[in-house]
Design a protein around this motif. Structure first.
Motif, PDB file in Angstrom:
ATOM      1  N   PRO A 123     -49.572 109.574  88.541  1.00 18.66           N
ATOM      2  CA  PRO A 123     -48.514 108.574  88.350  1.00 18.66           C
ATOM      3  C   PRO A 123     -48.212 108.262  86.891  1.00 18.66           C
ATOM      4  O   PRO A 123     -47.061 108.023  86.530  1.00 18.66           O
ATOM      5  CB  PRO A 123     -49.062 107.343  89.076  1.00 18.66           C
ATOM      6  N   ALA A 124     -49.241 108.263  86.046  1.00 18.91           N
ATOM      7  CA  ALA A 124     -49.009 107.997  84.622  1.00 18.91           C
ATOM      8  C   ALA A 124     -48.123 109.079  84.009  1.00 18.91           C
ATOM      9  O   ALA A 124     -47.247 108.797  83.188  1.00 18.91           O
ATOM     10  CB  ALA A 124     -50.337 107.903  83.879  1.00 18.91           C
ATOM     11  N   GLU A 125     -48.335 110.321  84.410  1.00 24.17           N
ATOM     12  CA  GLU A 125     -47.517 111.422  83.902  1.00 24.17           C
ATOM     13  C   GLU A 125     -46.110 111.371  84.495  1.00 24.17           C
ATOM     14  O   GLU A 125     -45.122 111.670  83.806  1.00 24.17           O
ATOM     15  CB  GLU A 125     -48.178 112.761  84.216  1.00 24.17           C
ATOM     16  N   VAL A 126     -46.002 111.000  85.767  1.00 22.57           N
ATOM     17  CA  VAL A 126     -44.685 110.832  86.376  1.00 22.57           C
ATOM     18  C   VAL A 126     -43.893 109.783  85.602  1.00 22.57           C
ATOM     19  O   VAL A 126     -42.718 109.991  85.260  1.00 22.57           O
ATOM     20  CB  VAL A 126     -44.799 110.413  87.859  1.00 22.57           C
TER      21      VAL A 126
ATOM     22  N   ALA B 251     -35.351 114.657  86.271  1.00 18.47           N
ATOM     23  CA  ALA B 251     -35.263 113.221  86.570  1.00 18.47           C
ATOM     24  C   ALA B 251     -34.656 112.440  85.403  1.00 18.47           C
ATOM     25  O   ALA B 251     -35.100 111.344  85.066  1.00 18.47           O
ATOM     26  CB  ALA B 251     -36.638 112.649  86.931  1.00 18.47           C
ATOM     27  N   MET B 252     -33.610 112.997  84.798  1.00 14.00           N
ATOM     28  CA  MET B 252     -32.965 112.344  83.669  1.00 14.00           C
ATOM     29  C   MET B 252     -31.916 111.337  84.132  1.00 14.00           C
ATOM     30  O   MET B 252     -31.310 111.491  85.184  1.00 14.00           O
ATOM     31  CB  MET B 252     -32.311 113.393  82.761  1.00 14.00           C
ATOM     32  N   ARG B 253     -31.712 110.312  83.335  1.00 18.27           N
ATOM     33  CA  ARG B 253     -30.624 109.371  83.566  1.00 18.27           C
ATOM     34  C   ARG B 253     -29.308 110.027  83.147  1.00 18.27           C
ATOM     35  O   ARG B 253     -29.283 110.842  82.221  1.00 18.27           O
ATOM     36  CB  ARG B 253     -30.839 108.089  82.771  1.00 18.27           C
TER      37      ARG B 253
ATOM     38  N   LEU C 280     -46.201 105.984  96.431  1.00 21.06           N
ATOM     39  CA  LEU C 280     -47.472 105.930  95.724  1.00 21.06           C
ATOM     40  C   LEU C 280     -48.604 105.491  96.644  1.00 21.06           C
ATOM     41  O   LEU C 280     -49.727 105.987  96.539  1.00 21.06           O
ATOM     42  CB  LEU C 280     -47.362 104.996  94.520  1.00 21.06           C
ATOM     43  N   ARG C 281     -48.293 104.568  97.562  1.00 27.78           N
ATOM     44  CA  ARG C 281     -49.327 104.149  98.512  1.00 27.78           C
ATOM     45  C   ARG C 281     -49.714 105.311  99.421  1.00 27.78           C
ATOM     46  O   ARG C 281     -50.869 105.460  99.813  1.00 27.78           O
ATOM     47  CB  ARG C 281     -48.835 102.956  99.334  1.00 27.78           C
TER      48      ARG C 281
ATOM     49  N   GLY D 216     -35.908 113.445  92.247  1.00 30.50           N
ATOM     50  CA  GLY D 216     -36.794 114.172  91.344  1.00 30.50           C
ATOM     51  C   GLY D 216     -38.128 113.472  91.146  1.00 30.50           C
ATOM     52  O   GLY D 216     -39.198 114.093  91.225  1.00 30.50           O
ATOM     53  N   VAL D 217     -38.081 112.167  90.916  1.00 35.44           N
ATOM     54  CA  VAL D 217     -39.321 111.392  90.733  1.00 35.44           C
ATOM     55  C   VAL D 217     -40.146 111.412  92.016  1.00 35.44           C
ATOM     56  O   VAL D 217     -41.374 111.576  91.982  1.00 35.44           O
ATOM     57  CB  VAL D 217     -38.994 109.952  90.309  1.00 35.44           C
ATOM     58  N   SER D 218     -39.487 111.251  93.152  1.00 34.40           N
ATOM     59  CA  SER D 218     -40.194 111.264  94.438  1.00 34.40           C
ATOM     60  C   SER D 218     -40.899 112.598  94.656  1.00 34.40           C
ATOM     61  O   SER D 218     -42.042 112.640  95.143  1.00 34.40           O
ATOM     62  CB  SER D 218     -39.204 111.014  95.587  1.00 34.40           C
ATOM     63  N   LEU D 219     -40.224 113.686  94.307  1.00 40.04           N
ATOM     64  CA  LEU D 219     -40.819 115.013  94.459  1.00 40.04           C
ATOM     65  C   LEU D 219     -42.086 115.151  93.625  1.00 40.04           C
ATOM     66  O   LEU D 219     -43.103 115.671  94.093  1.00 40.04           O
ATOM     67  CB  LEU D 219     -39.808 116.084  94.054  1.00 40.04           C
TER      68      LEU D 219
END
Length: 343
Positions: A298-301, A156-158, A320-321, A287-290
């Protein structure tokens, strides 16, 4: 720097006696047509001090919220223009043309925006892998950029972070999970706006102190991909893993072209006509969604992606919901089990 630097006929920066770059406006006479345009603008512009009048300021805010032809501008456009306007007013305060930023005295807010990612167009794991494979088979450049896009999905890199990824940043064991220790980014910048005339700047991580690092664990699939990349392609002289076809930074125009070709190979004609994975950045969203769907905290994401928790919720609230419901079910199960034990 806050001005466009002047250059000589060889493209070299013009510097003053102290060695500092000279602003282009101070070293060159503008072309006649530009001079006429500037004179017209000056003649038809109000004075900065006139913005102390609230009615004048409101007219300015109304103007920046409209398109040239009178239609309302998009919400994000209005917010971006207001931000630029505010920065200009802050500069006027710095130059003592205004006593304070008058925007704070006017009850006018930019329109609300919905910044949540539209997940209808974020690729799921299967199409994401198909897109990566479609990149790989596009000859030598596709093979070289396969790892570039892999970092965007699996870590999930920019893009600016991948562009600056260095061999020394990679911990790639023969098996199992590895780690990337990110410390810099390499965003594109217009060559006229940099001190050295290059079309990029080396910066710290986005919204982080300059020397901050961000360790990102990476799965075995990305470890293997990067190991293969290093075996096949030599890094740049400074250790960067990914370079342009003729050396230097991988430009967005180059990898965007490869990406569009990959979409045509990996997606159906109907999907290509939609915004599905329409830009490479979609891989980062994927990547983030996965990670969120997999149940990662979520804090680790947020930490791995280089977000704050607030930004994560802003863009990924729908997912997240959904995870909240799953958490509620787990708590219900635990409470039921506890109640049965009490009986």
């Amino acid at each position: 720097m806050a001005f466009q630097a002047a250059r000589n006929t060889r493209g070299e920066l013009i510097r003053d006696e102290k060695g500092d770059p000279v602003a282009r406006k101070d070293a060159e006479e503008p072309p006649e047509e530009i001079a006429r345009a500037l004179a017209w603008i000056a003649k038809h512009s109000i004075k900065v001090t006139d913005l102390n009048d609230s009615d004048t300021l409101r007219r300015a805010l109304t103007a920046l919220s409209m398109k040239l032809y009178g239609k309302k501008a998009a919400e994000n456009t209005v917010r971006r223009k207001r931000s630029s306007f505010s920065n200009a007013l802050r500069y006027a305060v710095e130059r003592e043309l205004l006593a304070s930023n008058p925007l704070s005295r006017v009850d006018w807010d930019p329109p609300a925006t919905d910044d949540e990612v539209d997940f209808r167009y974020v690729p799921n794991p299967a199409p994401a892998r198909a897109l990566l494979e479609a990149v790989r088979v596009q000859g030598q450049r596709g093979g070289h950029l396969h790892g570039f896009f892999g970092c965007m999905y699996y870590a999930a890199m920019r893009p600016s972070e991948v562009a600056q990824l260095n061999k020394r940043d990679c911990k790639l064991p023969a098996s199992g999970w590895g780690e990337l220790v990110l410390s810099q980014s390499r965003p594109e910048v217009g060559a006229g706006w940099t001190d050295d005339g290059k079309s990029y700047e080396i910066r710290g991580l986005k919204r982080r102190a300059r020397k901050t690092t961000r360790p990102v664990p990476i799965p075995p699939v990305l470890v293997a991909l990067l190991r293969q990349h290093m075996e096949t392609y030599s890094p740049a002289s400074d250790g960067r893993l990914f370079t342009a076809a003729r050396g230097g930074r991988v430009r967005s125009t180059e990898y965007a072209d490869i990406w569009q070709q990959a979409r045509k190979k990996a997606l159906s004609a109907e999907e290509v006509a939609t915004p599905l994975a329409d830009v490479p950045y979609s891989l980062r969203h994927a990547g983030v969604s996965l990670w969120i769907k997999a149940g990662v905290d979520p804090a680790e994401v947020a930490r791995r992606a280089g977000h704050s928790i607030a930004v994560l919720w802003k863009f990924y609230a729908k997912i997240l919901r959904g995870q909240e419901q799953r958490s509620n079910e787990l708590i219900d199960s635990a409470l039921e089990a506890d109640s049965q034990d009490q009986e």
